[in-house]
Design an enzyme around this catalytic site. Structure first.
Site, PDB file in Angstrom:
ATOM      1  N   ARG A 212      74.993 112.462 -39.066  1.00  0.00           N
ATOM      2  CA  ARG A 212      73.611 112.230 -38.637  1.00  0.00           C
ATOM      3  C   ARG A 212      72.770 113.481 -38.866  1.00  0.00           C
ATOM      4  O   ARG A 212      73.291 114.602 -38.846  1.00  0.00           O
ATOM      5  CB  ARG A 212      73.569 111.837 -37.160  1.00  0.00           C
ATOM      6  CG  ARG A 212      74.320 110.555 -36.831  1.00  0.00           C
ATOM      7  CD  ARG A 212      74.287 110.275 -35.329  1.00  0.00           C
ATOM      8  NE  ARG A 212      75.011 109.045 -35.002  1.00  0.00           N
ATOM      9  CZ  ARG A 212      76.313 108.990 -34.747  1.00  0.00           C
ATOM     10  NH1 ARG A 212      77.038 110.112 -34.786  1.00  0.00           N
ATOM     11  NH2 ARG A 212      76.892 107.848 -34.451  1.00  0.00           N
ATOM     12  N   LYS A 235      75.756 112.621 -30.582  1.00  0.00           N
ATOM     13  CA  LYS A 235      75.485 111.313 -29.990  1.00  0.00           C
ATOM     14  C   LYS A 235      76.683 110.757 -29.238  1.00  0.00           C
ATOM     15  O   LYS A 235      76.543 110.173 -28.155  1.00  0.00           O
ATOM     16  CB  LYS A 235      75.046 110.324 -31.068  1.00  0.00           C
ATOM     17  CG  LYS A 235      74.693 108.942 -30.521  1.00  0.00           C
ATOM     18  CD  LYS A 235      74.199 108.015 -31.620  1.00  0.00           C
ATOM     19  CE  LYS A 235      73.856 106.640 -31.048  1.00  0.00           C
ATOM     20  NZ  LYS A 235      73.374 105.706 -32.105  1.00  0.00           N
ATOM     21  N   HIS A 308      68.133 108.735 -42.004  1.00  0.00           N
ATOM     22  CA  HIS A 308      69.360 108.208 -41.399  1.00  0.00           C
ATOM     23  C   HIS A 308      70.105 107.273 -42.347  1.00  0.00           C
ATOM     24  O   HIS A 308      71.335 107.131 -42.244  1.00  0.00           O
ATOM     25  CB  HIS A 308      69.024 107.469 -40.102  1.00  0.00           C
ATOM     26  CG  HIS A 308      70.233 107.016 -39.339  1.00  0.00           C
ATOM     27  ND1 HIS A 308      71.067 107.884 -38.667  1.00  0.00           N
ATOM     28  CD2 HIS A 308      70.767 105.774 -39.162  1.00  0.00           C
ATOM     29  CE1 HIS A 308      72.052 107.207 -38.102  1.00  0.00           C
ATOM     30  NE2 HIS A 308      71.890 105.930 -38.383  1.00  0.00           N
ATOM     31  N   ARG A 311      73.308 108.219 -44.280  1.00  0.00           N
ATOM     32  CA  ARG A 311      74.609 108.042 -43.603  1.00  0.00           C
ATOM     33  C   ARG A 311      75.230 106.710 -43.993  1.00  0.00           C
ATOM     34  O   ARG A 311      76.428 106.619 -44.274  1.00  0.00           O
ATOM     35  CB  ARG A 311      74.395 108.140 -42.098  1.00  0.00           C
ATOM     36  CG  ARG A 311      75.618 107.955 -41.229  1.00  0.00           C
ATOM     37  CD  ARG A 311      75.255 108.361 -39.809  1.00  0.00           C
ATOM     38  NE  ARG A 311      76.139 107.798 -38.803  1.00  0.00           N
ATOM     39  CZ  ARG A 311      77.294 108.331 -38.427  1.00  0.00           C
ATOM     40  NH1 ARG A 311      77.729 109.432 -39.009  1.00  0.00           N
ATOM     41  NH2 ARG A 311      78.019 107.770 -37.477  1.00  0.00           N
ATOM     42  N   HIS A 333      83.428 106.648 -36.248  1.00  0.00           N
ATOM     43  CA  HIS A 333      83.362 105.411 -35.480  1.00  0.00           C
ATOM     44  C   HIS A 333      84.717 105.062 -34.903  1.00  0.00           C
ATOM     45  O   HIS A 333      85.749 105.241 -35.532  1.00  0.00           O
ATOM     46  CB  HIS A 333      82.867 104.266 -36.364  1.00  0.00           C
ATOM     47  CG  HIS A 333      81.407 104.343 -36.642  1.00  0.00           C
ATOM     48  ND1 HIS A 333      80.841 103.838 -37.787  1.00  0.00           N
ATOM     49  CD2 HIS A 333      80.384 104.894 -35.939  1.00  0.00           C
ATOM     50  CE1 HIS A 333      79.534 104.054 -37.761  1.00  0.00           C
ATOM     51  NE2 HIS A 333      79.242 104.697 -36.650  1.00  0.00           N
ATOM     52  N   TYR A 342      77.294  99.913 -40.800  1.00  0.00           N
ATOM     53  CA  TYR A 342      76.758 100.906 -41.719  1.00  0.00           C
ATOM     54  C   TYR A 342      77.211 100.632 -43.158  1.00  0.00           C
ATOM     55  O   TYR A 342      76.511 100.958 -44.104  1.00  0.00           O
ATOM     56  CB  TYR A 342      77.224 102.314 -41.300  1.00  0.00           C
ATOM     57  CG  TYR A 342      76.521 102.812 -40.068  1.00  0.00           C
ATOM     58  CD1 TYR A 342      75.371 103.580 -40.164  1.00  0.00           C
ATOM     59  CD2 TYR A 342      77.001 102.499 -38.800  1.00  0.00           C
ATOM     60  CE1 TYR A 342      74.725 104.039 -39.030  1.00  0.00           C
ATOM     61  CE2 TYR A 342      76.360 102.951 -37.663  1.00  0.00           C
ATOM     62  CZ  TYR A 342      75.229 103.727 -37.788  1.00  0.00           C
ATOM     63  OH  TYR A 342      74.596 104.167 -36.670  1.00  0.00           O
TER      64      TYR A 342
END
Length: 356
Positions: A212, A235, A308, A311, A333, A342
């Site tokens: 990120r 995050k 973003h 990513r 993840h 994603y």
């Protein structure tokens, strides 16, 4: 003058009748439908009186026994106080905790401070529908998830036995932001030639690391140890170690070469730095990317891609080049489901990434 009621029927409440065989029935005055109550006079009278109260009170009436029992119950709002402490004990990041608190605030506004066992699926569905009707499906989805987690914790502590959120529909939020293709990346990269030199390097580093923008801006040279770049994602708190030998074949990006250019051209304490060798904010990087995207002349269906989206592009390119499992590890993840969000084209240990 009407016929006098027999001795057996004289003291019965309205709508309760006794048959010749001593069997009691309650007749719904709205429909005429009868319901058997058995032969116990005391129970039949009690049931009939309660039914009359429920039917004619004009509002939701709570039986006295329920009111008595509820004195020992935990109410929703008091449980949310406890839930906030549970969240704090999980060791989640401050930013994530703040996001939780905003959802809890919405739940307090949308649901009554009733005992947990009295909160109904209907009430929850009505609250969520209010957000969906306002075009806030994404908010409804997050609030539902938070409320469901709060009820799961209440079950774990023995306050309730079922989760009323489980039966509600999960809102489908349509993501309107356009995905970025490799060709579009190259056009924006070319348009960034007139931008500060750090923008192109930030774009390269974003694609080759899959991280990120906020984490890119925090990366320091001291985070590179024995050929690995150690990143703790702000995050989620996920810790990963990325090999500096990574490369993205489709775009001709080598992580080692990008790092060498950053050290030679930028020379700051952080890997991505301004022309004054100072750290950059994620807002600054995103803003200059937006300018380069506009300068490229590209047009998009839906909302144009932000920084973003690099990513997402990284995940999709690595999935083709190496594997979907590798892309999942790189993004940090925990589940295949989140990683797939994603990778699709839209139509407190360090996790050491290994290239396989």
């Amino acid at each position: 003058m009407g016929r006098r009621r027999s001795h057996e029927r004289r003291d019965l409440p309205p709508n309760l009748y006794i048959r010749n065989n001593g069997y009691y029935c309650y007749r719904d005055p709205r429909t005429g439908k009868e319901f058997g109550l058995g032969r116990d006079r005391r129970i039949a009278i009690t049931e009939a009186i309660q039914a009359n109260i429920e039917l004619f009170s004009g509002h939701k009436h709570k039986p006295l026994t329920a009111r008595i029992n509820s004195d020992n119950s935990v109410t929703l709002h008091s449980w949310l106080d406890r839930y906030e402490k549970i969240l704090a004990s999980r060791g989640i990041k401050q930013k994530t905790l703040i996001n939780y608190m905003s959802k809890i605030k919405a739940i307090r506004r949308g649901l009554p401070d009733a005992p947990l066992e009295d909160i109904t699926t209907k009430e929850i569905a009505a609250m969520l529908s209010g957000y969906i009707d306002e075009g806030k499906a994404a908010s409804a989805k997050l609030i539902r998830s938070t409320l469901s987690d709060a009820f799961r914790e209440a079950i774990a502590e023995g306050h309730i036995t079922t989760n009323p959120v489980a039966a509600t529909r999960a809102a489908k939020s349509e993501v309107r932001r356009s995905r970025l293709t490799a060709d579009e990346y190259l056009k924006i990269y070319q348009a960034a030639e007139s931008s500060p030199c750090w923008l192109r390097l930030a774009m390269e580093l974003a694609v080759v690391t899959g991280q990120r923008v906020g984490d890119l801006c925090e990366m320091k040279w001291s985070d590179i140890v024995d050929g690995y770049l150690y990143v703790e994602q702000s995050k989620t708190g996920v810790k990963i170690a990325i090999p500096t030998t990574l490369h993205v074949d489709a775009l001709g990006i080598s992580m080692k070469e990008t790092l060498d250019k950053c050290k030679e051209i930028l020379g700051g304490e952080t890997i991505i730095a301004s022309t004054r060798r100072e750290p950059l904010s994620s807002g600054t990087v995103s803003r200059y990317f937006m300018r380069a995207r506009k300068a490229s002349g590209l047009s998009f269906e839906g909302d144009p891609p932000t920084f973003h989206e690099l990513r997402s592009l990284s995940a999709r390119l690595y999935e083709k080049q190496i594997s979907d499992k590798f892309a999942q590890h790189l993004l940090g993840h925990k589940s295949d489901t989140m990683a797939s969000q994603y990778r699709d084209d839209r139509g407190r240990e360090w996790d050491k990434i290994e290239i396989k």
